[in-house]
Design a protein around this motif. Structure first.
Motif, PDB file in Angstrom:
ATOM      1  N   SER A 289      -2.878   2.832  -8.255  1.00 55.94           N
ATOM      2  CA  SER A 289      -4.010   3.551  -8.853  1.00 55.94           C
ATOM      3  C   SER A 289      -3.549   4.248 -10.147  1.00 55.94           C
ATOM      4  O   SER A 289      -2.517   4.932 -10.152  1.00 55.94           O
ATOM      5  CB  SER A 289      -4.558   4.577  -7.860  1.00 55.94           C
ATOM      6  N   PRO A 290      -4.280   4.135 -11.265  1.00 55.57           N
ATOM      7  CA  PRO A 290      -3.884   4.779 -12.545  1.00 55.57           C
ATOM      8  C   PRO A 290      -3.864   6.312 -12.428  1.00 55.57           C
ATOM      9  O   PRO A 290      -2.995   6.968 -13.004  1.00 55.57           O
ATOM     10  CB  PRO A 290      -4.936   4.296 -13.535  1.00 55.57           C
ATOM     11  N   LEU A 291      -4.817   6.868 -11.674  1.00 52.13           N
ATOM     12  CA  LEU A 291      -4.867   8.321 -11.535  1.00 52.13           C
ATOM     13  C   LEU A 291      -3.643   8.812 -10.793  1.00 52.13           C
ATOM     14  O   LEU A 291      -3.039   9.833 -11.170  1.00 52.13           O
ATOM     15  CB  LEU A 291      -6.141   8.727 -10.785  1.00 52.13           C
ATOM     16  N   ILE A 292      -3.268   8.143  -9.769  1.00 55.45           N
ATOM     17  CA  ILE A 292      -2.078   8.529  -9.005  1.00 55.45           C
ATOM     18  C   ILE A 292      -0.861   8.473  -9.906  1.00 55.45           C
ATOM     19  O   ILE A 292       0.052   9.320  -9.823  1.00 55.45           O
ATOM     20  CB  ILE A 292      -1.906   7.626  -7.779  1.00 55.45           C
ATOM     21  N   GLN A 293      -0.844   7.460 -10.765  1.00 60.10           N
ATOM     22  CA  GLN A 293       0.312   7.320 -11.654  1.00 60.10           C
ATOM     23  C   GLN A 293       0.390   8.535 -12.607  1.00 60.10           C
ATOM     24  O   GLN A 293       1.474   9.077 -12.844  1.00 60.10           O
ATOM     25  CB  GLN A 293       0.215   6.020 -12.454  1.00 60.10           C
ATOM     26  N   ARG A 294      -0.793   8.981 -13.144  1.00 65.75           N
ATOM     27  CA  ARG A 294      -0.770  10.144 -14.050  1.00 65.75           C
ATOM     28  C   ARG A 294      -0.418  11.418 -13.284  1.00 65.75           C
ATOM     29  O   ARG A 294       0.350  12.259 -13.768  1.00 65.75           O
ATOM     30  CB  ARG A 294      -2.141  10.306 -14.726  1.00 65.75           C
ATOM     31  N   LEU A 295      -1.022  11.545 -12.061  1.00 59.65           N
ATOM     32  CA  LEU A 295      -0.704  12.724 -11.263  1.00 59.65           C
ATOM     33  C   LEU A 295       0.775  12.732 -10.883  1.00 59.65           C
ATOM     34  O   LEU A 295       1.413  13.805 -10.828  1.00 59.65           O
ATOM     35  CB  LEU A 295      -1.567  12.763 -10.000  1.00 59.65           C
ATOM     36  N   ARG A 296       1.317  11.569 -10.656  1.00 61.88           N
ATOM     37  CA  ARG A 296       2.729  11.470 -10.311  1.00 61.88           C
ATOM     38  C   ARG A 296       3.597  11.892 -11.484  1.00 61.88           C
ATOM     39  O   ARG A 296       4.625  12.578 -11.310  1.00 61.88           O
ATOM     40  CB  ARG A 296       3.032  10.010  -9.896  1.00 61.88           C
ATOM     41  N   GLN A 332      -2.180  18.175  -3.682  1.00 63.19           N
ATOM     42  CA  GLN A 332      -3.443  18.035  -2.981  1.00 63.19           C
ATOM     43  C   GLN A 332      -4.308  16.964  -3.613  1.00 63.19           C
ATOM     44  O   GLN A 332      -4.957  16.169  -2.943  1.00 63.19           O
ATOM     45  CB  GLN A 332      -4.186  19.388  -2.992  1.00 63.19           C
ATOM     46  N   GLN A 333      -4.275  16.890  -4.940  1.00 59.13           N
ATOM     47  CA  GLN A 333      -5.047  15.864  -5.651  1.00 59.13           C
ATOM     48  C   GLN A 333      -4.514  14.453  -5.321  1.00 59.13           C
ATOM     49  O   GLN A 333      -5.281  13.511  -5.194  1.00 59.13           O
ATOM     50  CB  GLN A 333      -4.984  16.116  -7.153  1.00 59.13           C
ATOM     51  N   ILE A 334      -3.193  14.405  -5.242  1.00 56.84           N
ATOM     52  CA  ILE A 334      -2.607  13.080  -4.923  1.00 56.84           C
ATOM     53  C   ILE A 334      -3.061  12.614  -3.543  1.00 56.84           C
ATOM     54  O   ILE A 334      -3.410  11.458  -3.341  1.00 56.84           O
ATOM     55  CB  ILE A 334      -1.073  13.157  -5.004  1.00 56.84           C
ATOM     56  N   ARG A 335      -3.120  13.481  -2.546  1.00 64.07           N
ATOM     57  CA  ARG A 335      -3.527  13.091  -1.209  1.00 64.07           C
ATOM     58  C   ARG A 335      -4.997  12.738  -1.171  1.00 64.07           C
ATOM     59  O   ARG A 335      -5.412  11.811  -0.464  1.00 64.07           O
ATOM     60  CB  ARG A 335      -3.236  14.230  -0.221  1.00 64.07           C
ATOM     61  N   LEU A 336      -5.810  13.500  -1.968  1.00 65.00           N
ATOM     62  CA  LEU A 336      -7.229  13.158  -2.046  1.00 65.00           C
ATOM     63  C   LEU A 336      -7.399  11.761  -2.653  1.00 65.00           C
ATOM     64  O   LEU A 336      -8.216  10.970  -2.199  1.00 65.00           O
ATOM     65  CB  LEU A 336      -7.982  14.212  -2.876  1.00 65.00           C
ATOM     66  N   GLU A 337      -6.635  11.542  -3.672  1.00 63.00           N
ATOM     67  CA  GLU A 337      -6.732  10.210  -4.314  1.00 63.00           C
ATOM     68  C   GLU A 337      -6.249   9.113  -3.367  1.00 63.00           C
ATOM     69  O   GLU A 337      -6.794   8.013  -3.334  1.00 63.00           O
ATOM     70  CB  GLU A 337      -5.891  10.200  -5.604  1.00 63.00           C
TER      71      GLU A 337
END
Length: 730
Positions: A289-296, A332-337
């Motif tokens: 997921s691109p969002l997970i990659q940015r959050l990571r 928390q955002q990563i787990r939601l994603e």
């Protein structure tokens, strides 16, 4: 065999006299041979010469590689066996072929062939009055055909396919023309036969091709109609459309099931990570997921900042707390994603399950359609095979028809025969060969006349001479004695006395043996022969095949038998002595004391003739001694004695049997009508000797009135019977 009565008639062929008679008649033989040769020459000159010519043909295939029918290989050409060659020979000599040759060469008007075809005047007269069949043209043609056949020779060369045609005639031109014409007619017949076979094949193929074309058209129409009615649409690779769709749908179902399984596995791994509170950002599907990659990336940055500030600030510093608060929000955002990714994976798995259900339902429907299409396809293939077979047969017939038609139109029908040697007009006749046959006649006549001359000299007696046989001069005997050869002859010694025992008188040759001669009472007629010689003369003159010697005085008198046998052998008589005296001294005397197989072994069937007959060591005579077998057991087979004596008589001129002091009853086994009985006596005046002699006479072996009158040395018995000595009056 040499007998006194037949010795003088034995003759030999005088080779010298035989060829001398041929030389004496040489002029007559030569003149006769020349005369016969001239007659043979004249006879041969009067014979009309005959000429013979021959034509040779070869049975072989004449097709070339360019004209050979389609599909026929070089090895497929017909090769005739010996039966096939003989059939062709019979075809060449057939009546139909010869009649065509006769008509072609006009042989019916040939004087030589038509000589026997013209009926005689007498036959015409008889036919005119109805007493004979009317000669017609058919009979004349048969005569000419037979005349041609008599002069024709057709044969095949052994182990080959060559046929030779020979014809003989008085006309050399006809002798060469006939075999050539027969060969040409045979080739023409072969070509006509092929043309007829080709025409027959073409005539048969035309209606067959028309009928077959119709059957092919009907078969192909049935295939098309059945395919249309059964909806057997053809897809790629000539496969039925339903079958092709079933294959594609099966592949799609497999792919959907694989995607469903992958989605369910991914969703399960994300769900497990979220449930255990583990780091979900490490899962591949979450990391995608691109969002997970940015959050990571933001998470990594915050961890770096906290680490840098922790080196200079305490953990309770507001800045560090702020950074940690941001990091907690970020996690928390990563787990939601991650939960959103899990929801997407579960949705994808649900979609795959729905797709699988739909594809399964569609696949079941296609299976039913494909099964029905398979059954219909079986029938369709059967129709297609029938149409293909009919089409292939039609194409084959069309090819053959075109080949046969082209050969017929172009006239190309080569015969399987080739004339490789034509007959030429002969220069010399083959019969008669005047000079060779004249020479042969001269040699034959010379040989026949020579043989006739030799036979004439032979049968006339000019080429015969007396046989060279050593025969003693036979003293004349009175007619009564000749008529009665069975009366006994007494061997008595002259002035010398025989030794009393065999041990005192060892065996020796005749020259060394005691000489036994009868007394010489008349000085005007001195004795020319001893008693032994006179008895030998009597035996040879009588012609007897068997002489039985009775020796009443035992071995002493048997010595005279040995001298008698040796005397006969010296005169050229083939004589054998059988020792049946019981003591065996005779055999030991003649064989230098050896104990060898003899009469007892032969009677007992222990030894054959070849092993019991032995040669006398001092003369040309032979002896069968007493033998080594038990005499008592041997006498049990006394019935074989006549057979043995007859066998010996067929092989020898004279068989002498010394029976010792035998009685009259014992003599009956060995004396027959053709036997001579000889009394061998040492002391004729002895009373016992007289008694034995009288007993023999009483046994019926002699008639006193038939005695030959002798004088000197006589033995007078009690009843007045007189036995004379062996001294004959000269």
């Amino acid at each position: 065999m040499p007998r006194a009565g037949s010795v003088d008639s034995d003759v030999d062929i005088d080779i010298g006299a035989l060829f001398a008679s041929l030389w004496q008649n040489r002029v007559r033989v030569l003149l006769g041979a020349v005369l016969l040769t001239l007659l043979a020459f004249l006879a041969l000159s009067l014979i009309s010469p005959k000429y013979r010519a021959e034509t040779r043909i070869l049975i072989e295939t004449r097709e070339s590689v360019f004209t050979r029918p389609t599909g026929e290989q070089g090895d497929d050409r017909p090769v005739l066996d010996q039966e096939g060659i003989k059939s062709q020979v019979e075809l060449i000599g057939s009546s139909d072929l010869l009649k065509r040759v006769i008509a072609k060469l006009d042989l019916g008007n040939n004087a030589e062939l038509a000589a026997g075809a013209e009926p005689s005047v007498i036959k015409r007269l008889l036919a005119g009055i109805g007493l004979a069949a009317d000669p017609d043209a058919t009979a004349r043609d048969d005569y000419i055909l037979q005349a041609v056949r008599d002069r024709l020779v057709v044969y095949s060369v052994q182990n080959s396919r060559v046929i030779v045609i020979q014809f003989s005639s008085k006309d050399p031109t006809i002798s060469a023309a006939v075999p050539n014409a027969i060969a040409d007619e045979y080739v023409t017949t072969q070509q006509a036969s092929k043309s007829q076979s080709n025409a027959d094949a073409t005539g048969w193929l035309e209606p067959e091709i028309a009928d077959l074309s119709k059957r092919v058209k009907d078969a192909e129409a049935k295939v098309a109609a059945y395919r249309s009615s059964s909806d057997l649409l053809i897809g790629q690779n000539n496969a039925v459309l339903a079958t092709q769709q079933l294959s594609e749908l099966s592949s799609e179902l497999s792919r959907v099931r694989a995607n469903k399984a992958a989605s369910e596995a991914k969703a399960a791994s994300v769900r497990t990570a979220l449930a255990k509170g583990g780091p979900v950002e490490a899962l591949p599907d979450v990391m995608a997921s691109p969002l997970i990659q940015r959050l990571r990336e933001r998470q990594v940055q915050l961890n770096n900042d906290i680490a840098d500030l922790s080196a200079s600030l305490l953990s309770g510093h507001p800045r560090i707390k702020a950074l940690r608060s941001q990091l907690a929000d970020l996690n928390q955002q990563i787990r939601l994603e991650a939960r959103k990714v899990l929801a997407g994976l579960e949705s994808e798995a649900d979609t795959a399950r729905l797709r699988e259900t739909e594809l399964t339902r569609s696949l079941n429907g296609l299976k039913a359609q494909s099964s029905k299409a398979g059954e219909e396809e079986v029938e369709l293939r059967a129709l297609e095979r029938e149409a293909a077979a009919q089409r292939q047969l039609l194409e084959s017939y069309l090819t053959r028809y075109r080949e046969a038609s082209s050969r017929t139109d172009r006239g190309y029908l080569p015969a399987d025969v080739r004339i490789f040697s034509r007959a030429d007009k002969p220069i010399e006749p083959y019969f008669p060969k005047v000079l060779p046959m004249t020479g042969a006649a001269f040699v034959a006549s010379l040989l026949i006349l020579s043989i006739g001359t030799l036979l004439s000299a032979l049968f006339s007696g000019r080429a015969l001479r007396p046989a060279h046989t050593v025969v003693a001069k036979v003293a004349p005997v009175e007619a009564e004695a000749v008529r009665q050869p069975s009366k006994p002859v007494v061997l008595v010694p002259a002035t010398e006395t025989v030794p009393t025992s065999h041990k005192e008188q060892p065996s020796m040759p005749v020259a060394a043996a005691p000489v036994f001669t009868p007394p010489v009472p008349n000085v005007e007629h001195p004795a020319d022969h001893s008693g032994i010689a006179v008895v030998a003369d009597r035996l040879m003159a009588s012609g007897a095949a068997r002489a039985v010697v009775v020796s009443p005085e035992g071995d002493e008198a048997s010595a005279l038998t040995i001298l008698l046998v040796r005397e006969l052998a010296d005169r050229g008589v083939r004589v054998v002595l059988l020792d049946m005296t019981g003591s065996g001294e005779m055999g030991r005397s003649m064989l230098d004391g050896q104990e060898l197989a003899g009469m007892t072994d032969l009677l007992a069937s222990e030894r054959p003739f070849s092993e019991v007959i032995h040669a006398d060591h001092y003369s040309q005579a032979e002896i069968i001694p007493l033998g080594t077998h038990d005499p008592v057991k041997a006498m049990q087979s006394i019935g074989r004695l006549p057979m043995i004596l007859n066998a010996l008589q067929s092989a020898y001129d004279l068989v002498v049997v010394d029976s010792g002091p035998a009685t009259a009853d014992e003599l009956k086994h060995i004396v027959d009508d053709g036997s001579e009985l000889v009394m061998s006596l040492v002391n004729p005046e002895d009373e016992d000797v007289k008694a034995i002699s009288m007993a023999i006479f009483d046994g019926g072996f002699i008639k006193p009135e038939l005695l030959t009158p002798f004088r000197d040395g006589s033995l007078e018995l009690d009843d007045g019977v007189i036995i004379r000595t062996a001294k004959h009056l000269d």
